[in-house]
Design an enzyme around this catalytic site. Structure first.
Site, PDB file in Angstrom:
ATOM      1  N   LYS A  60       0.860  -1.188   0.000  1.00  9.00           N
ATOM      2  CA  LYS A  60       0.000   0.000   0.000  1.00  9.00           C
ATOM      3  C   LYS A  60       0.898   1.239   0.000  1.00  9.00           C
ATOM      4  CE  LYS A  60      -4.406   0.572   2.372  1.00  9.00           C
ATOM      5  NZ  LYS A  60      -5.009   0.559   3.714  1.00  9.00           N
TER       6      LYS A  60
HETATM    7  C1  E4P Z   1      -8.233   1.689   3.373  1.00 10.24           C
HETATM    8  O1  E4P Z   1      -7.478   0.894   2.850  1.00 10.24           O
HETATM    9  C2  E4P Z   1      -8.054   2.277   4.703  1.00 10.24           C
HETATM   10  O2  E4P Z   1      -7.431   1.342   5.549  1.00 10.24           O
HETATM   11  C3  E4P Z   1      -9.353   2.633   5.370  1.00 10.24           C
HETATM   12  O3  E4P Z   1     -10.473   2.315   4.576  1.00 10.24           O
HETATM   13  C4  E4P Z   1      -9.389   3.985   5.981  1.00 10.24           C
HETATM   14  O4  E4P Z   1     -10.643   4.197   6.569  1.00 10.24           O
HETATM   15  P1  E4P Z   1     -10.934   5.318   7.666  1.00 10.24           P
HETATM   16  O5  E4P Z   1     -11.209   6.593   6.959  1.00 10.24           O
HETATM   17  O6  E4P Z   1     -12.142   4.807   8.382  1.00 10.24           O
HETATM   18  O7  E4P Z   1      -9.713   5.391   8.542  1.00 10.24           O
END
Ligand code: E4P
Length: 218
Positions: free
Chosen positions: A84
């Site tokens: 990521k």
């Molecule tokens: C995506 O890969 C992220 O881990 C996640 O969806 C972030 O979500 P949040 O805005 O609830 O932290």
């Protein structure tokens, strides 16, 4: 549309796997912190063993060289791992290099269709528009998913869209309708996707009627 779990908590992943509905997991440094671990390698490996599908693990460096060095280590953790990488200029440079290894990259922290388009051109396998955080900021997060889906479809771009930052079950339905390939959902959202009060009422009613049918035969 696939459902992935957005968590680093092993117990949540085990439970969701037992439901037979999730095919991948996304993590990030905040989710690792909430899972109470600093051993990213061990936790990511455990998650990958459990889910047997794509598991996103995030780099934290700001510069491309640092991201690439982290990715070099992360790809050795499991064949299921997806790197990521945040969508910045340095992130793009890293996505280009890492995608050519070959390794799968999930371009994260995407807040616009332009960012998604650039990530796709740099070689990302996945782009993750953060719907809930856009909504929080007063925008229409799902509109960004719709734009990305339309652009990718129109121009035959094979990069997959992960609808991320899902806050409630309605987001999941809208993501599917918008053309996302995956919705990555917190455990709480997954739980609320299955629940409906009328299902509970229906079960109670069927049970009561069956009891009555049996007792009238006695
Ligand atoms: C995506 O890969 C992220 O881990 C996640 O969806 C972030 O979500 P949040 O805005 O609830 O932290």
């Amino acid at each position: 549309m696939e459902i992935w779990l957005d968590t680093a908590k092993i117990e949540e992943i085990q439970e969701a796997i037992s439901w037979g509905v999730i095919t991948g997991v996304t993590t990030n440094p905040s989710l690792m912190m909430r899972a109470g671990t600093t051993d990213l390698k061990t936790n990511t490996r455990r998650i990958a063993e459990l889910v047997g599908g794509p598991v996103s693990a995030e780099v934290i460096s700001d510069d491309a060289q640092g991201m690439i060095a982290e990715a070099k280590d992360i790809v050795t953790w499991s064949s299921h791992v997806v790197i990521k990488i945040p969508i910045t200029v340095e992130g793009l440079k890293a996505i280009k290099v890492v995608s050519e290894w070959p390794a799968r990259v999930n371009a994260t922290l995407v807040f616009s269709a332009n960012q998604a388009l650039l990530a796709a051109h740099a070689g990302a396998t996945y782009v993750s528009p953060f719907v809930g955080r856009l909504d929080d900021a007063g925008h229409d997060g799902m509109e960004v998913v719709r734009e990305i889906a339309a652009i990718f479809e129109m121009h035959d771009i094979t990069t997959k869209i992960i609808a991320a930052s899902m806050r409630h079950p309605r987001h999941v339905i809208e993501a599917a309708l918008a053309g996302a390939h995956v919705a990555t959902v917190p455990y709480k959202v997954l739980q609320s996707m299955i629940y409906h009060p009328l299902t509970d009422v229906g079960i109670q009613r069927f049970k009561a009627d069956w009891e009555q049918a049996l007792s009238s035969k006695r």
